[in-house]
Design a protein around this motif. Structure first.
Motif, PDB file in Angstrom:
ATOM      1  N   SER A 273       0.820  -1.205   0.000  1.00 56.85           N
ATOM      2  CA  SER A 273       0.000   0.000   0.000  1.00 56.85           C
ATOM      3  C   SER A 273       0.861   1.266   0.000  1.00 56.85           C
ATOM      4  CB  SER A 273      -0.915  -0.006   1.217  1.00 56.85           C
ATOM      5  OG  SER A 273      -0.163   0.218   2.397  1.00 56.85           O
ATOM      6  N   GLU A 274       0.207   2.366  -0.368  1.00 53.47           N
ATOM      7  CA  GLU A 274       0.899   3.648  -0.337  1.00 53.47           C
ATOM      8  C   GLU A 274       1.260   4.030   1.088  1.00 53.47           C
ATOM      9  OE1 GLU A 274      -0.456   6.934  -2.620  1.00 53.47           O
ATOM     10  OE2 GLU A 274      -1.250   5.631  -4.183  1.00 53.47           O
ATOM     11  N   LYS A 275       0.452   3.580   2.030  1.00 52.28           N
ATOM     12  CA  LYS A 275       0.752   3.848   3.444  1.00 52.28           C
ATOM     13  C   LYS A 275       2.055   3.152   3.848  1.00 52.28           C
ATOM     14  CE  LYS A 275      -1.168   3.408   8.060  1.00 52.28           C
ATOM     15  NZ  LYS A 275      -2.235   2.891   8.884  1.00 52.28           N
ATOM     16  N   ASP A 276       2.230   1.917   3.406  1.00 52.04           N
ATOM     17  CA  ASP A 276       3.477   1.189   3.687  1.00 52.04           C
ATOM     18  C   ASP A 276       4.662   1.871   3.013  1.00 52.04           C
ATOM     19  OD1 ASP A 276       2.086  -0.718   5.140  1.00 52.04           O
ATOM     20  OD2 ASP A 276       1.890  -2.088   3.438  1.00 52.04           O
ATOM     21  N   PHE A 277       4.442   2.346   1.802  1.00 52.19           N
ATOM     22  CA  PHE A 277       5.488   3.044   1.045  1.00 52.19           C
ATOM     23  C   PHE A 277       5.892   4.328   1.759  1.00 52.19           C
ATOM     24  CE2 PHE A 277       6.579   5.548  -2.941  1.00 52.19           C
ATOM     25  CZ  PHE A 277       7.822   4.964  -3.077  1.00 52.19           C
TER      26      PHE A 277
ATOM     27  N   GLY B  92      10.770   1.186  -3.891  1.00 49.34           N
ATOM     28  CA  GLY B  92       9.328   1.173  -3.675  1.00 49.34           C
ATOM     29  C   GLY B  92       8.542   1.212  -4.968  1.00 49.34           C
ATOM     30  N   TYR B  93       8.980   2.046  -5.909  1.00 44.74           N
ATOM     31  CA  TYR B  93       8.284   2.121  -7.182  1.00 44.74           C
ATOM     32  C   TYR B  93       8.426   0.824  -7.974  1.00 44.74           C
ATOM     33  CZ  TYR B  93       7.405   7.132  -6.631  1.00 44.74           C
ATOM     34  OH  TYR B  93       6.976   8.358  -6.206  1.00 44.74           O
TER      35      TYR B  93
ATOM     36  N   ARG C 285       9.552   7.429   5.381  1.00 46.53           N
ATOM     37  CA  ARG C 285       9.669   8.123   6.670  1.00 46.53           C
ATOM     38  C   ARG C 285      10.771   7.501   7.521  1.00 46.53           C
ATOM     39  NH1 ARG C 285       8.207   7.921  11.913  1.00 46.53           N
ATOM     40  NH2 ARG C 285       7.334   5.841  11.760  1.00 46.53           N
ATOM     41  N   ARG C 286      10.801   6.187   7.572  1.00 42.88           N
ATOM     42  CA  ARG C 286      11.833   5.507   8.371  1.00 42.88           C
ATOM     43  C   ARG C 286      13.225   5.727   7.805  1.00 42.88           C
ATOM     44  NH1 ARG C 286       9.680  -0.157  10.820  1.00 42.88           N
ATOM     45  NH2 ARG C 286       7.722   0.645  11.645  1.00 42.88           N
TER      46      ARG C 286
END
Length: 93
Positions: free
Chosen positions: A6-10, A67-68, A15-16
């Protein structure tokens, strides 16, 4: 797809990555500053802290490429890879 996320995971991954780079830089800078105040050789740690801070955006772009690619967005992965290449070239200049 098996490797979709998901985009949230991405966003969490990015962020991390940024937090890790900033905290590593702060740790090295404070440690180097402490050694310098104590009369030790903290210059190397100070330089490492600045280098970590400078490499943090490059690490973010590298995570964007990952990620992409993992998300199947090859066009954005390629664009991010080009940016990463430009950052590497500018570092070598």
């Amino acid at each position: 797809r098996l490797f979709m996320f998901s985009e949230k995971d991405f966003a969490e991954l990015i962020r991390r990555t940024l937090l890790a780079g900033v905290f590593l830089s702060l740790f090295l800078l404070f440690l180097g500053f402490g050694f310098s105040l104590a009369g030790g050789q903290g210059v190397g740690l100070l330089k490492a802290g600045v280098l970590a801070l400078l490499l943090t955006p490059a690490a973010r772009v590298a995570m964007l490429v990952y990620g992409y690619l993992r998300g199947g967005e090859n066009y954005f992965a390629l664009a991010s890879f080009v940016v990463l290449g430009l950052l590497a070239v500018s570092l070598l200049m």
